[in-house]
Motif scaffolding. Sequence first.
Motif, short mmCIF file in Angstrom:
data_model
loop_
_atom_site.label_atom_id
_atom_site.label_comp_id
_atom_site.label_asym_id
_atom_site.label_seq_id
_atom_site.Cartn_x
_atom_site.Cartn_y
_atom_site.Cartn_z
N CYS A 141 0.69 -1.26 -0.23
CA CYS A 141 -0.03 -0.14 0.05
C CYS A 141 0.87 1.30 -0.10
O CYS A 141 0.49 2.13 -0.73
CB CYS A 141 -0.93 -0.17 1.30
SG CYS A 141 -2.07 -1.47 1.29
N GLU A 142 2.02 1.18 0.80
CA GLU A 142 2.99 2.54 0.93
C GLU A 142 3.64 2.58 -0.30
O GLU A 142 3.77 3.77 -1.02
CB GLU A 142 3.87 2.26 2.22
CG GLU A 142 3.17 2.28 3.45
CD GLU A 142 3.99 1.82 4.60
OE1 GLU A 142 3.79 2.02 5.79
OE2 GLU A 142 5.19 1.33 4.45
N GLN A 145 1.15 3.97 -2.78
CA GLN A 145 0.76 5.60 -2.71
C GLN A 145 2.16 6.41 -3.19
O GLN A 145 1.90 7.37 -3.68
CB GLN A 145 0.60 5.75 -1.21
CG GLN A 145 0.27 7.25 -0.92
CD GLN A 145 -0.96 7.76 -1.44
OE1 GLN A 145 -2.05 7.16 -1.21
NE2 GLN A 145 -0.93 8.90 -2.32
N MET A 146 3.14 5.90 -3.05
CA MET A 146 4.56 6.31 -3.36
C MET A 146 4.37 6.70 -4.80
O MET A 146 4.74 7.44 -5.58
CB MET A 146 5.44 5.51 -2.94
CG MET A 146 6.74 6.47 -2.55
SD MET A 146 8.31 5.35 -1.92
CE MET A 146 8.00 5.84 -0.28
N ASN A 149 2.11 9.18 -5.57
CA ASN A 149 2.80 10.50 -5.74
C ASN A 149 3.79 10.78 -6.57
O ASN A 149 4.13 12.04 -7.29
CB ASN A 149 3.46 10.53 -4.36
CG ASN A 149 2.40 10.43 -3.25
OD1 ASN A 149 1.49 10.72 -3.47
ND2 ASN A 149 3.05 10.16 -1.80
N PRO B 24 4.33 6.79 3.25
CA PRO B 24 4.10 8.40 2.94
C PRO B 24 2.86 8.87 3.71
O PRO B 24 1.97 8.11 3.74
CB PRO B 24 3.77 8.36 1.39
CG PRO B 24 3.42 6.96 0.77
CD PRO B 24 3.99 5.97 1.95
N ASN B 26 0.62 10.88 3.07
CA ASN B 26 -0.64 10.96 2.80
C ASN B 26 -1.39 9.83 2.39
O ASN B 26 -2.57 9.74 2.32
CB ASN B 26 -0.73 11.76 1.13
CG ASN B 26 0.16 11.08 0.27
OD1 ASN B 26 0.99 10.36 0.53
ND2 ASN B 26 -0.09 11.68 -1.24
N LEU B 27 -0.74 8.45 2.75
CA LEU B 27 -1.61 7.22 2.72
C LEU B 27 -2.21 7.18 4.17
O LEU B 27 -3.00 6.64 4.45
CB LEU B 27 -0.54 5.95 2.75
CG LEU B 27 -1.26 4.76 2.89
CD1 LEU B 27 -2.05 4.39 1.80
CD2 LEU B 27 -0.20 3.55 2.66
N TYR B 28 -1.47 7.82 5.06
CA TYR B 28 -2.06 7.92 6.67
C TYR B 28 -2.67 9.00 7.06
O TYR B 28 -3.48 8.86 8.11
CB TYR B 28 -0.77 7.52 7.62
CG TYR B 28 -0.16 6.27 7.26
CD1 TYR B 28 -0.82 5.02 7.56
CD2 TYR B 28 1.04 6.03 6.69
CE1 TYR B 28 -0.29 3.56 7.49
CE2 TYR B 28 1.68 4.81 6.50
CZ TYR B 28 0.94 3.84 6.78
OH TYR B 28 1.40 2.45 6.62
#
Lengths: 324, 324
Positions: A141-142, A145-146, A149, B24, B26-28
């Motif tokens: 998931c991270e 998202q990265m 971005n 990141p 903005n995921l959290y």
Amino acid sequence: MHSAEELQQLFNNELKKLSFSRQPNNLYDPFKYMLDLGGKRMRPVMLLMACEMFGADGTKAISQAIALELFHNFTLIHDDIMDRAPLRRGKPSVHQKYGSATAILSGDAMLIYAYQYLIKTSFSPIEKLVSVFNDCAISICEGQQMDMNFEKGDTVSVEQYFEMIDLKTATLLAASMRVGAMIGGASEQDAEHTEHFGKNLGVAFQLKDDWLDAFGEAGKTGKQRGGDIIQNKKTFLLLEALRRADDDTKTELNQYFMSSGNDPEKKVGRVLEIFNSLQLDLVTRQAIEEYFSKALLSLQKIEVGQELKLPLKNLIEIMMQRDH
Amino acid sequence: MHSAEELQQLFNNELKKLSFSRQPNNLYDPFKYMLDLGGKRMRPVMLLMACEMFGADGTKAISQAIALELFHNFTLIHDDIMDRAPLRRGKPSVHQKYGSATAILSGDAMLIYAYQYLIKTSFSPIEKLVSVFNDCAISICEGQQMDMNFEKGDTVSVEQYFEMIDLKTATLLAASMRVGAMIGGASEQDAEHTEHFGKNLGVAFQLKDDWLDAFGEAGKTGKQRGGDIIQNKKTFLLLEALRRADDDTKTELNQYFMSSGNDPEKKVGRVLEIFNSLQLDLVTRQAIEEYFSKALLSLQKIEVGQELKLPLKNLIEIMMQRDH
């Protein structure tokens, strides 16, 4: 001990046996659709091979192989929604075919089923297995998202790119290998070596994908050459090119990758010219080789007989030589 | 043994302590945003109470209470995307604030974290706990898909409605209660009674929500009276009205609920008139009472002293009397 082909056969048979026949139908239709789209099933097969490397029968880890494959397909369904991708393996993506709402929900259900299969094991303590899976799932998931971005931001370094593919791509192969090793009865240290093996191999595979897009033989890859370039994707090749190029070339590359109005053929031609002038063919092949060697080194450290490592070694050598 | 207020305090403190500070950002960000929107925290508090009913300290189940609350919030984030809901508790919903892509992904991550907290326990065998959670999570997906199907389909029976709220709403309270009971050390039979208690109570709560929309005092509910009617929601009241009405009234109701161009005030006024003429106030209160009685009966069957059941009994009586 089974050959890679036998394990693939075993896995495919098991996958075919799964019937998601509960109600409501339309929640489960995407399961069948997605799993029928196929794929190389590389991760589950390598999970089973990791298990057999430690002397256990691969069937012992079959539920976990299913779990990882379901998880992988869940990420594909959700990623396609996020990326607004209309196609998956040349067919309409799940959200394109069934609508976004059902695609979100079916993906969620598939993730939950992944956990359902993950815990079908006599392995103990089971929370260790679930933790490996959780950590991997969160990393992915991270990484996604990265990646999203990156699509918005303008400057991405090669280091950030490696961090991203490490999280988004390599972690899943690493976790698959580790889970297989754990169920196969590996010691903690061997499980860790197996995980590192998977991690470095995962990075090598991703770099190979990037390389194939620019330097593969289009006839064999079945994909349009330069597809990543047309889609303005931030690949290793582009980021390394930006790092190596002089200011004028950098400006030219940035112009090509920041606008979408370019003639695709002309763009691909010119960008490949730049890639070639910066020797990216060689540079990328060296990077692939570096990660592949790291993977082999981890494999060497595993304390089992050479003959038990052979099937995995053969498989990855075939995979590294693939030209599509 | 703690009071409901103490357990709520305990839970809120624990929830505040969670810091999702990984990268990141903005995921959290949506994690904090969503959890800060508040809510009654009914399920986690009742989970802790179920644990204490069997003589254990509620703190023993705190991680599982967090897990269930994370899971609940994950469903809210994804449901809001699917339902295109712009607001959640009077504030922008997560997808409205952060975009759909991040809302999908943050929801996914939140679901994975729910599993992370779920397995933080000395309870054994842990796969039993994960199975209860999995079964519940799958039911909720099925219930949500059924609910979405209802929005599209024209005829829904009262029975189908009960099946849907059973899956979509009541299951989560049922699973929360069961998990609390298991960790508290309940026998298999008592865990089952506790689950049934939660299931029937969950249905009663949902019916009460439906009732409040039509017959609650708008000043106290803080919501517009007839919000469900304006949104053409298929509630118990509407479906029961359609079942009881003569053909002319049925046609009138269907016309009101099939088009969106009606003057909302006039529509709500007329529909409430019909609901009243069909005695739906009484009918719904009877249905609520029926499920509430079933819940109490399950509570009675649990083989622990009366004094251990008291906090739960008091709490649910307060909740049933709520007029908002």
